[in-house]
Design an enzyme around this catalytic site. Structure first.
Site, PDB file in Angstrom:
ATOM      1  N   CYS A 294      -7.757  32.285 -22.339  1.00 26.61           N
ATOM      2  CA  CYS A 294      -8.470  31.840 -23.408  1.00 26.61           C
ATOM      3  C   CYS A 294      -8.277  33.175 -24.702  1.00 26.61           C
ATOM      4  CB  CYS A 294      -9.914  31.664 -23.164  1.00 26.61           C
ATOM      5  SG  CYS A 294      -9.917  30.224 -22.085  1.00 26.61           S
TER       6      CYS A 294
ATOM      7  N   ASP B  29      -9.948  24.031   6.507  1.00 21.12           N
ATOM      8  CA  ASP B  29     -10.565  22.938   6.813  1.00 21.12           C
ATOM      9  C   ASP B  29      -9.801  21.922   7.725  1.00 21.12           C
ATOM     10  OD1 ASP B  29     -12.651  21.170   6.829  1.00 21.12           O
ATOM     11  OD2 ASP B  29     -12.315  20.821   4.637  1.00 21.12           O
TER      12      ASP B  29
ATOM     13  N   CYS C  38     -11.808  34.929 -21.173  1.00 17.41           N
ATOM     14  CA  CYS C  38     -10.885  35.038 -20.139  1.00 17.41           C
ATOM     15  C   CYS C  38      -9.534  35.160 -20.554  1.00 17.41           C
ATOM     16  CB  CYS C  38     -10.840  33.834 -18.722  1.00 17.41           C
ATOM     17  SG  CYS C  38      -9.494  32.377 -19.689  1.00 17.41           S
TER      18      CYS C  38
END
Lengths: 544, 544
Positions: free
Chosen positions: B283, B89, B280
């Site tokens: 977690c 960017d 995940c």
């Protein structure tokens, strides 16, 4: 001693604590089914990778397996090397599944479980999978008799075992009711609900949910309800909302053996997947291609692990939702995964909403989210409708002004606040009129009429709905309006509904629910005191 | 050479392949924002743990950081040690965010990117976050001029760089349209859509989606559309449905720095969580309590990893949904997470449904799921309505019999099949009448009228709806019925609608959409040839 403590309720669902001598488990929870003969995932892995605190295994399987049976007196915790909470099932499912006589009596399996010393033990109940009412009834009565027998024969000194008596009845709801009531009077701590498997196999979620609600509403609610056989996470949150506290599942393993991959929205065949739609440790590590190329044993094991991660993950999502009073929102979203789930939800919500309202938490910690017409049968809406008619009395004021409620997200305050201030300004300039003469109410698409005195309390201070509806809420709003006016019209000399049409942006798309005056009784209409006005000048005219 | 290949379309969304000299990326995809100065997660970890194939970093940040700038000629891949696809960017966002002059020109940043040799490079566009139309217009025009400048000054020998020209316009849709059309005519391969951040910060999902659809429908659709700044997975599937192919996100890291934990349905503060509603690797390894007790650096890193797992996981879910033609179903469920999402979805569906129908895949691989009145604006329904009137001609038959369609899950065949067979049996016994004289159509709550000749084709052979509706579908069904009868009434001598009321189980709850005959034009009603019958004997009478 209470073995089950309620922490928080949502609908018929609840966050609870199941207290045992091998630890405390937060419910709702899923117990993975552990096959002591050929465990797909070992207890070591269950503990280390999954942090499992509770599992279920089967007393009948141990009983008929010589090398396990011979070591029974070690106790089940030593036998399978799991220090957490263990439930034992009795073999009723096996008798049904394999259509065979178990050659073991209720008394024998009870005594055997006393030897194994699990935390939760189950009597040998009768599976009531039949279209014949009388056969089902016999099964229910025999199960009750076996429960009574259990009370006599079980080891009275072993108070650590929570005995479970399954509620039966199959597709006959009155039998489930009868079974739940009778068993609730007996000395048991725990009630599974049996015979759900046949309906689950046919995706008849409607009937399964109906059975759960029937059991829940008729049993001793201080005991946990365990929905036997529900093993798909698509259906967990809905089952919890209608009353299940515990689940058990061998699905994670059985599905894996058939190459099937579970998600919260559907089941896939592994061969159809290009990417894993999941973030669990298995799916973060492997691609579907890698799993397909594995040897069968490893592939099944990894699939089973993924399936179990998803099932247990959904339980965490559900518990966290109940903690935050968001179970309804979770269900509203989850059921949209399949029309059969929507069907089950809508049907049973229609059937049970009034009863659910009694159990649901009164004041919630988070905002009420509208998701469709189903949300209108949620406890908050029903409770408000009842309260308005049964308990409310308006302040003494001769003029009622009803303002429509629009949530403009770009404004700091809600729409009605801006307009009440403007109208107060008008009143200030009118002789013989003070603020006290005016009673403001808010017209809400969801709650109908909200008296301004309670507008800052739950849920009126925090509910959200889209600013665009496809469905018409006019009938809903008009009906609450009618009830309000019928109850309180004598309080007011004038009733003014302010509908500022022109100020609505995008009005071509946003259709605010319309109040249908013609639903009011004739005698009220004849009094000619109800006005719908569209600009603030008209209010001024009516007030002077 | 085409750098973007379409694999499959759903709505304005698509599964595609973005082909670069550093690899091929399947879209929709999220590029994690990589901060070359202080990466929270290293490129090594991004590759190993997340299997990242594409990321975005910032040419302006490298330009203003001396130790990075000095090594620019190494090329960006070596500089940040990432062999995959890299987008750069330009700094437009930084100029807006920190309200400062970048002290770098478009030409300089283009030349600098030519030095860095990313796979995708971006001109220095103008952020159009303003309420003033003229200011926004100036920004749009200046961005177009800078795009033209880019074409002149960029390294003509470096054909491996895909140059990106951002579409601008802010809240002015006509400017977005203008910008998209103008830039599409220039030699660019890739279009980001800019200035979404301000609306996203205010949760104005409606406007963001409207901007995406406007850009998509007016740009060269063989190029990818990248929705700059959308970093929350709640909004990914909806953004894809309305046209986004690529996303970038620093949210995973920024949220983590504020202790915020992302899910597909909302954001939590870590301190409010008792359990992680997620599977995940992070977690599954830690509890919220453990994360709270970690030192700050590790806590933020683990939170960022969780956030990234969820964001990338949602992209996998979306791609897999498009592969199976299930994006609409995913969106129907996801939007129910928040009323603002429902609002954005309904508003833009209402606004764009006719245009979306043109892009959507014709024949899908999986069943159409009804989830509410919004589903009636899906391409399948609109296409069928149009087709019936524009393209269809009924077979020659003097009698039309319309049978209602009910999905009985316990029956193997659909309801209408049972009844067509019964009616054929009746016809067999009537003189001067044969099967050829009868044209059967199915009355569907979703598709209105389905001629039996096409009943086995997509989507009529595979669509599911709940057997219970809260909403009324009568207006919808009556309107399609009316259009059909108006178009074809001269074909038939008799039109019989068979509504076997009594055979409906649970009819007190199941309300089948009602056909309102009074919506038919008077001249057709006067012909007295339309009958609604409720039992099969009445059909027999009408046929003899």
């Amino acid at each position: 001693m209470s073995i089950f403590e309620l922490i928080r309720a949502s609908g018929l669902g609840r966050l609870g604590k199941l207290i045992t001598s091998n630890g405390t488990v937060y419910t709702p929870e899923l117990m993975p089914v552990f096959n002591p003969n050929k465990p797909l995932i070992s207890t070591k892995e269950l503990i280390k990778e999954f942090k499992i605190k509770i599992l279920i295994t089967n007393a009948y399987i141990i009983y008929r397996t010589p090398h396990l049976k011979s070591e029974a007196e070690k106790g089940i915790h030593n036998l399978i090397e799991f220090p957490g909470v263990i439930m034992l099932d009795s073999g009723a499912y096996q008798a049904w599944m394999y259509k065979k006589d178990l050659s073991v009596s209720n008394k024998e399996i009870i005594e055997f479980q006393d030897l194994l010393r699990p935390n939760i033990a189950t009597i040998l109940d009768i599976f009531t999978d039949t279209d014949d009412y009388e056969t089902a009834k016999k099964g229910v009565i025999e199960t009750i008799n076996r429960a009574k027998e259990c009370i006599k024969v079980r080891d009275q000194d072993n108070q650590d075992i929570l005995w479970a008596a399954p509620i039966q009845g199959g597709k006959f709801l009155d039998l489930i009711e009868y079974s739940a009531k009778k068993l609730s009077k007996l000395d048991f701590k725990y009630h599974p609900l049996g015979t759900l498997a046949p309906s689950l196999m046919n995706y008849e979620y409607r009937g399964v949910l109906d059975a759960i609600a029937t059991a829940k509403l008729n049993m001793n609610s201080s005991r946990p309800l365990h929905a036997f056989s529900i093993g798909h996470p698509m259906f967990f949150s809905l089952s919890v909302l209608f009353g299940s506290d515990l689940f058990d599942s061998s699905s994670y393993a059985l599905y894996a053996q058939n190459n099937r991959y579970i998600t919260t929205f559907r089941t896939f065949n592994l061969n159809d997947l290009v990417e894993f739609p999941c973030t669990c440790p298995i799916c973060s590590k492997y691609t579907p291609e890698e799993l397909k190329r594995m040897d069968k044993e490893n592939r099944i094991k990894n699939l089973a692990k993924h399936n179990l991660y998803v099932c247990l993950g959904e339980m965490k999502i559900i518990r966290e939702a109940i903690r935050r009073d968001k179970l309804w929102e979770l269900v509203q979203s989850r059921v949209r995964a399949h029309p059969n789930l929507i069907d089950a939800y809508f049907y049973n919500l229609m059937k049970y909403h009034k009863k659910i309202e009694i159990y649901d938490t009164l004041t919630k910690r988070t905002a009420f989210f509208y998701s469709g017409l189903d949300s209108l049968l949620r406890p908050e809406v029903l409770r408000h409708k009842k309260w308005l008619i049964d308990r409310y009395s308006p302040p003494s004021a001769s003029i009622l002004i009803i303002l429509i409620d629009i949530i403009f997200r770009t404004l700091e305050s809600k729409y009605f606040k801006v307009w009440t201030e403007k109208i107060k300004g008008i009143i200030y300039n009118i002789n013989n009129l003070s603020e006290k003469d005016i009673h403001f109410c808010i017209l809400s698409p969801i709650f109908g009429i909200i008296p301004i005195e309670i507008a800052e309390s739950y849920p009126f201070s925090q509910y959200l709905y889209p600013n665009i509806f496809f469905e018409s809420l006019s009938d809903h709003v008009s009906s609450i309006f009618k009830d309000y006016i019928k109850a309180f019209h004598t309080n007011y000399k004038k009733i003014i509904i302010f509908y500022p049409e022109l100020t609505l942006k995008k009005k071509e798309i946003y259709k605010y629910p319309e109040i249908k005056l013609d639903t009011l009784p004739d005698d009220i209409l004849k009094e000619n005191k109800v006005y719908i006005v569209k600009n603030i000048e008209d209010i001024e005219k009516l007030l002077t």
